[in-house]
Design a protein around this motif. Structure first.
Motif, short mmCIF file in Angstrom:
data_model
loop_
_atom_site.label_atom_id
_atom_site.label_comp_id
_atom_site.label_asym_id
_atom_site.label_seq_id
_atom_site.Cartn_x
_atom_site.Cartn_y
_atom_site.Cartn_z
N HIS A 122 0.84 -1.19 0.00
CA HIS A 122 0.00 0.00 0.00
C HIS A 122 0.88 1.25 0.00
O HIS A 122 1.77 1.40 0.84
CB HIS A 122 -0.90 -0.02 1.23
CG HIS A 122 -2.01 0.97 1.21
ND1 HIS A 122 -1.81 2.34 1.24
CD2 HIS A 122 -3.36 0.81 1.14
CE1 HIS A 122 -2.97 2.96 1.22
NE2 HIS A 122 -3.93 2.06 1.17
N ARG A 154 1.26 3.30 3.31
CA ARG A 154 1.61 2.58 4.54
C ARG A 154 3.06 2.14 4.58
O ARG A 154 3.57 1.72 5.61
CB ARG A 154 0.73 1.33 4.70
CG ARG A 154 -0.74 1.62 4.87
CD ARG A 154 -1.51 0.32 5.06
NE ARG A 154 -2.95 0.53 5.14
CZ ARG A 154 -3.84 -0.45 5.24
NH1 ARG A 154 -3.42 -1.70 5.26
NH2 ARG A 154 -5.11 -0.17 5.31
N ARG A 204 -4.11 0.68 13.03
CA ARG A 204 -4.88 1.55 12.14
C ARG A 204 -6.36 1.32 12.41
O ARG A 204 -6.90 0.27 12.11
CB ARG A 204 -4.53 1.26 10.67
CG ARG A 204 -3.10 1.62 10.31
CD ARG A 204 -2.81 1.39 8.83
NE ARG A 204 -1.47 1.84 8.49
CZ ARG A 204 -0.38 1.09 8.59
NH1 ARG A 204 -0.50 -0.15 9.01
NH2 ARG A 204 0.80 1.57 8.26
N GLY A 229 -7.00 4.41 2.96
CA GLY A 229 -6.44 3.25 3.63
C GLY A 229 -5.24 3.56 4.49
O GLY A 229 -4.60 2.65 5.02
N ASP A 273 -7.37 -0.26 8.42
CA ASP A 273 -7.05 -1.49 7.70
C ASP A 273 -8.27 -1.98 6.92
O ASP A 273 -9.39 -1.79 7.35
CB ASP A 273 -6.59 -2.58 8.67
CG ASP A 273 -5.19 -2.31 9.17
OD1 ASP A 273 -4.37 -1.82 8.38
OD2 ASP A 273 -4.92 -2.59 10.34
#
Length: 330
Positions: free
Chosen positions: A160, A163, A182, A326, A330
């Motif tokens: 991601h 992230r 998260r 995101g 999660d």
């Protein structure tokens, strides 16, 4: 999620395309021909058709800044909207690769085409280089189908974009997603002001880690520098020197002047939860907003996208608290 048949390869520079000079490795143009030659040598590699764009001059990603991020967005949009590409592969240096992946995650909100960033720890052509494995691995992922959004591909992993962090330099497997808590509320929709089509302006941002002995005068100097937003890296779950009334007052005064103050945890696996400790509650009362479990890269990129869209302090704080792509949930 559909397979790419016409991928834009956007080359920005970085180690992957560097060549040796008298001063050491330096960014070099002409990567398209090197890519084509490598593909001709290995026809077994399943990859989509591709078109090539290059940001000039190619840079060492240590020199990456907001201007380059905005240029990337413009080139990505042109490749899709004008050239008909259905996916994008960005070739980028590793030093700031995670920062760019995070920034693009927020600058391309609403973009319905997958964007994958990759790079290399060793230049293409060097002994034991990871360059071609990362590049063709990313292209094969796009050829198989990747969801819309921004991703980072490295060492066989698709991650991601908001992230991921660079975790080391001694291994080719240099990037990963740390287990940070998260949780929170997702934005019900992306507001028009944050759509990828909206223009952005550069923003004066700063990052400040807290440390034992930090002085209020040092913080005041930063807050008086014309900065529009400050990302403060707190201890643990969002604490700091809460017995320093002068420091807390400097934060409160800055917030009242309209400066956006955001907090993340210094801990690699940490998250901010101000109410656990009284010290955290005092920071929150001084105007800091929680970044939850966001990484530095994600929080900085998000502040840039929000403030760069011209949002007010109140609007920035509202959207910063919600998950947009995101980065928080999660």
């Amino acid at each position: 999620m559909s397979a790419s048949r016409n991928t834009l390869v956007l080359y920005t520079g970085g180690t992957i395309g560097m060549q040796q000079s008298a001063e050491g490795l330096m960014p070099a143009s002409g990567f398209a021909s090197r890519l084509r030659d490598q593909q001709d040598k290995h026809p077994e590699l399943a990859a989509p058709e591709w078109q090539f764009r290059e940001l000039l001059p190619p840079i060492d990603s240590a020199n990456m800044n907001q201007t380059h991020w905005l240029a990337m967005v413009e080139a990505i949009r042109a490749g899709v909207e004008q050239d008909g590409c259905d996916a994008v592969l960005v070739l980028h240096g590793t030093d700031t690769l995670a920062y760019s992946a995070a920034a693009l995650s927020f600058l391309l909100l609403g973009f319905e085409v997958p964007v994958v960033l990759t790079g290399a720890m060793l230049p293409a052509g060097a002994a034991d280089s990871d360059a071609w494995d990362n590049l063709f691995g990313a292209m094969q992922a796009l050829h198989a189908g990747v969801e819309p959004g921004v991703h980072l591909y490295f060492a066989g992993k698709l991650m991601h974009g908001a992230r991921v962090s660079k975790l080391g330099t001694a291994s080719l497997d240099a990037f990963g997603v740390l287990p940070r808590l998260r949780q929170g509320q997702c934005a019900p929709s992306i507001p028009a002001a944050l759509d990828y089509r909206q223009p952005r302006q550069q923003v004066n941002l700063a990052v400040l880690p807290l440390y034992p002995g930090i002085q209020a005068a040092q913080l005041q100097a930063l807050l008086s520098s014309g900065v529009q937003g400050v990302l403060i890296e707190c201890y643990g779950s969002g604490t700091g020197p809460a017995d320093d009334t002068e420091l807390l007052q400097a934060l409160q005064d800055a917030h009242q002047r309209g400066i956006v103050l955001a907090a993340i945890s210094q801990c690699p696996q940490g998250h901010v939860e101000f109410g656990i400790y009284a010290a955290g509650s005092k920071l929150e009362a001084s105007g800091l907003m929680s970044g939850g479990g966001m990484t530095r890269e994600a929080a900085l990129g998000k502040l840039f996208a929000l403030l760069g869209a011209g949002l007010s302090q109140t609007e920035v704080e509202h959207w910063f608290a919600l998950d947009l792509c995101g980065e928080r949930v999660d």
